[in-house]
Design a protein around this motif. Structure first.
Motif, PDB file in Angstrom:
ATOM      1  N   LEU A   1       0.835  -1.203   0.000  1.00 29.73           N
ATOM      2  CA  LEU A   1       0.000   0.000   0.000  1.00 29.73           C
ATOM      3  C   LEU A   1       0.871   1.255   0.000  1.00 29.73           C
ATOM      4  O   LEU A   1       0.577   2.222  -0.711  1.00 29.73           O
ATOM      5  CB  LEU A   1      -0.920  -0.014   1.223  1.00 29.73           C
ATOM      6  CG  LEU A   1      -1.765   1.246   1.458  1.00 29.73           C
ATOM      7  CD1 LEU A   1      -2.660   1.556   0.265  1.00 29.73           C
ATOM      8  CD2 LEU A   1      -2.612   1.088   2.719  1.00 29.73           C
ATOM      9  N   ILE A   2       1.963   1.245   0.777  1.00 26.82           N
ATOM     10  CA  ILE A   2       2.880   2.395   0.811  1.00 26.82           C
ATOM     11  C   ILE A   2       3.475   2.633  -0.572  1.00 26.82           C
ATOM     12  O   ILE A   2       3.525   3.770  -1.064  1.00 26.82           O
ATOM     13  CB  ILE A   2       3.999   2.157   1.849  1.00 26.82           C
ATOM     14  CG1 ILE A   2       3.419   2.125   3.268  1.00 26.82           C
ATOM     15  CG2 ILE A   2       5.076   3.247   1.737  1.00 26.82           C
ATOM     16  CD1 ILE A   2       4.404   1.653   4.319  1.00 26.82           C
ATOM     17  N   GLU A   3       3.915   1.544  -1.214  1.00 24.33           N
ATOM     18  CA  GLU A   3       4.469   1.659  -2.565  1.00 24.33           C
ATOM     19  C   GLU A   3       3.436   2.258  -3.519  1.00 24.33           C
ATOM     20  O   GLU A   3       3.746   3.173  -4.290  1.00 24.33           O
ATOM     21  CB  GLU A   3       4.911   0.279  -3.070  1.00 24.33           C
ATOM     22  CG  GLU A   3       6.150  -0.275  -2.400  1.00 24.33           C
ATOM     23  CD  GLU A   3       7.408   0.505  -2.773  1.00 24.33           C
ATOM     24  OE1 GLU A   3       7.624   0.755  -3.974  1.00 24.33           O
ATOM     25  OE2 GLU A   3       8.153   0.883  -1.854  1.00 24.33           O
ATOM     26  N   ALA A   4       2.227   1.725  -3.474  1.00 25.41           N
ATOM     27  CA  ALA A   4       1.166   2.212  -4.362  1.00 25.41           C
ATOM     28  C   ALA A   4       0.890   3.692  -4.103  1.00 25.41           C
ATOM     29  O   ALA A   4       0.727   4.474  -5.050  1.00 25.41           O
ATOM     30  CB  ALA A   4      -0.100   1.387  -4.159  1.00 25.41           C
ATOM     31  N   ALA A   5       0.842   4.080  -2.840  1.00 30.49           N
ATOM     32  CA  ALA A   5       0.550   5.479  -2.491  1.00 30.49           C
ATOM     33  C   ALA A   5       1.604   6.420  -3.065  1.00 30.49           C
ATOM     34  O   ALA A   5       1.279   7.486  -3.602  1.00 30.49           O
ATOM     35  CB  ALA A   5       0.468   5.628  -0.972  1.00 30.49           C
ATOM     36  N   HIS A   6       2.876   6.029  -2.987  1.00 29.16           N
ATOM     37  CA  HIS A   6       3.943   6.891  -3.511  1.00 29.16           C
ATOM     38  C   HIS A   6       3.884   6.994  -5.035  1.00 29.16           C
ATOM     39  O   HIS A   6       4.177   8.049  -5.596  1.00 29.16           O
ATOM     40  CB  HIS A   6       5.315   6.378  -3.043  1.00 29.16           C
ATOM     41  CG  HIS A   6       5.647   6.792  -1.642  1.00 29.16           C
ATOM     42  ND1 HIS A   6       6.202   8.009  -1.319  1.00 29.16           N
ATOM     43  CD2 HIS A   6       5.477   6.139  -0.465  1.00 29.16           C
ATOM     44  CE1 HIS A   6       6.374   8.097  -0.002  1.00 29.16           C
ATOM     45  NE2 HIS A   6       5.938   6.974   0.548  1.00 29.16           N
ATOM     46  N   VAL A   7       3.500   5.905  -5.699  1.00 29.14           N
ATOM     47  CA  VAL A   7       3.357   5.949  -7.156  1.00 29.14           C
ATOM     48  C   VAL A   7       2.165   6.829  -7.533  1.00 29.14           C
ATOM     49  O   VAL A   7       2.196   7.569  -8.527  1.00 29.14           O
ATOM     50  CB  VAL A   7       3.190   4.525  -7.730  1.00 29.14           C
ATOM     51  CG1 VAL A   7       2.919   4.582  -9.238  1.00 29.14           C
ATOM     52  CG2 VAL A   7       4.434   3.682  -7.464  1.00 29.14           C
ATOM     53  N   LEU A   8       1.101   6.767  -6.724  1.00 25.93           N
ATOM     54  CA  LEU A   8      -0.120   7.511  -7.027  1.00 25.93           C
ATOM     55  C   LEU A   8      -0.035   8.989  -6.659  1.00 25.93           C
ATOM     56  O   LEU A   8      -0.787   9.800  -7.193  1.00 25.93           O
ATOM     57  CB  LEU A   8      -1.300   6.892  -6.261  1.00 25.93           C
ATOM     58  CG  LEU A   8      -1.767   5.510  -6.698  1.00 25.93           C
ATOM     59  CD1 LEU A   8      -2.800   4.973  -5.714  1.00 25.93           C
ATOM     60  CD2 LEU A   8      -2.366   5.561  -8.102  1.00 25.93           C
TER      61      LEU A   8
END
Length: 204
Positions: free
Chosen positions: A121-128
């Protein structure tokens, strides 16, 4: 197609748009009395019986929730029906009126994705983050992190790219916003993507 038992007389079925297109069904077809939808429903009930032991005999209330990015959620509730009289019949001898369906449709524009791992989720948030500034609510539900986004908070033209990122790190979930509100634990009430990025760094 994913099937989850919600109770003795209730199941939830999650259909992706691929599930529908493979059968030549459009989203709008789901609340029409047409043969291919009836075939799909029969297939769903057969799978529900084999996977979770759900017996679809008797009157059924069918709720269809259309989710724009993920697919459709179908909630089937079995009514109180004296089906013991059919107990000795084989399936192909069942009276047709046993599939007595009452179908209601609800449209939801919410984009809802589940993450088993908070790091994902952290990875996805930074990409988003470059795409999403002020949007997102985060829930914890049944051991998973659920990110809930409302389309009006997002640039419509960026929906496909947004969903591609979410699908890479998480998975589309059949949990509706109403279920999250009632049974989930609200972790971040607003701006979840930004808050996650501010408090958690990406793994290098």
């Amino acid at each position: 197609m994913k099937i989850e038992r919600l109770g003795q007389d209730k199941i939830r079925i999650f259909l992706t748009f691929d599930d529908l297109s493979e059968r030549g069904i459009q989203k709008e077809d789901m609340w029409q009395e047409i043969p291919k939808v009836h075939d799909l429903f029969t297939e769903m009930m057969d799978q529900a019986y084999s996977e979770v032991g759900f017996d679809a005999s008797g009157p059924l209330a069918v709720e269809v929730f259309a989710l724009p990015a993920q697919g459709m959620v179908v909630i089937v509730t079995r009514g109180k029906y004296e089906n013991h009289q059919f107990g000795s019949l084989h399936e192909d001898e069942m009276p047709e009126e046993i599939y007595e369906m009452e179908v209601t449709l609800e449209l939801s524009d919410a984009i809802v994705y589940a993450f088993s791992d908070f790091e994902a989720l952290i990875e996805a948030a930074h990409v988003l983050q470059p795409t999403i500034t002020d949007a997102g609510r985060l829930f914890n539900y049944k051991g998973k992190w659920i990110l809930h986004l409302e389309p009006e908070d997002l640039d419509e033209g960026k929906h496909p790219a947004l969903i591609a990122v979410l699908a890479e790190y998480g998975e589309a979930t059949s949990v509706t916003p109403a279920v999250l509100e009632e049974y989930g634990k609200l972790v971040m009430a607003e701006n979840a993507v930004r808050v996650i990025c501010e408090h958690f760094k990406r793994q290098s």
